[in-house]
Motif scaffolding. Structure first.
Motif, PDB file in Angstrom:
ATOM      1  N   LYS A   1       0.836  -1.214   0.000  1.00  0.00           N
ATOM      2  CA  LYS A   1       0.000   0.000   0.000  1.00  0.00           C
ATOM      3  C   LYS A   1       0.865   1.257   0.000  1.00  0.00           C
ATOM      4  CE  LYS A   1      -3.708   2.428   0.063  1.00  0.00           C
ATOM      5  NZ  LYS A   1      -4.474   2.549  -1.180  1.00  0.00           N
TER       6      LYS A   1
ATOM      7  N   GLU B   1      -9.036   7.728  -0.153  1.00  0.00           N
ATOM      8  CA  GLU B   1      -8.000   7.058   0.627  1.00  0.00           C
ATOM      9  C   GLU B   1      -8.174   7.321   2.124  1.00  0.00           C
ATOM     10  OE1 GLU B   1      -3.922   7.513  -0.472  1.00  0.00           O
ATOM     11  OE2 GLU B   1      -4.229   6.509  -2.384  1.00  0.00           O
TER      12      GLU B   1
ATOM     13  N   ILE C   1       1.007   4.344  -2.743  1.00  0.00           N
ATOM     14  CA  ILE C   1       0.837   5.757  -2.400  1.00  0.00           C
ATOM     15  C   ILE C   1       2.019   6.588  -2.898  1.00  0.00           C
ATOM     16  CG2 ILE C   1       0.715   7.400  -0.485  1.00  0.00           C
ATOM     17  CD1 ILE C   1      -0.888   5.228   1.058  1.00  0.00           C
TER      18      ILE C   1
END
Length: 156
Positions: free
Chosen positions: A52, A147, A56
């Motif tokens: 993750k 998000e 990002i």
């Protein structure tokens, strides 16, 4: 009223460009923070969070470039030094974070700063008739709001 190369008020776009430089600094500091989370994360959520965080920071690479190019389009020079980023950024530098919950919380804190700043910049750009900046910031806001929702759900 003097116009710049894209037909907007030159004085106002210089002001917008300087504000975008502050946003660029925020993105650069957050990018490095998330790189550090990616490198240093430990624990049972390692695989999930490692991936993750890479997702990002990879998105930030493109966004940083887009912000810098938008600043140039407004005929302002983008800042490009770590000392300037640390001086201009409202997002604090984070180092040696190894715990997933702390990293997610720090990203959420940074998104709060980005979302407020981007909404203010979007309003200012809209007043100037700068649809290019409005569109760019609108996309970032939508992505970060989603998000934020997802990361908050992860922490529950």
């Amino acid at each position: 009223m003097e116009k710049n190369i894209i037909g907007l008020d030159k004085a106002q776009t210089v002001e917008l460009g300087e504000k975008l430089n502050q946003l660029l600094a925020d993105y650069q500091v957050l990018y490095m923070n998330v790189r550090g989370y990616h490198w240093n994360i430990k624990g049972r959520d390692f695989y999930e969070l490692h991936a993750k965080f890479e997702e990002i920071y990879t998105a930030f690479i493109d966004q940083i470039d887009e912000i810098a190019e938008r600043i140039l389009t407004l005929e302002v020079t983008p800042v490009h030094g770590y000392s300037a980023y640390l001086r201009l950024s409202e997002i604090p530098e984070q180092t040696n974070v190894t715990e997933g919950k702390a990293a997610i919380e720090q990203i959420l804190d940074a998104y709060k700063i980005l979302l407020v700043k981007q909404r203010q910049l979007l309003a200012f750009a809209s007043e100037l008739g700068d649809e290019g900046t409005v569109s760019l910031l609108g996309d970032y806001i939508s992505q970060q709001e989603k998000e934020t929702w997802m990361m908050n759900a992860y922490l529950q």
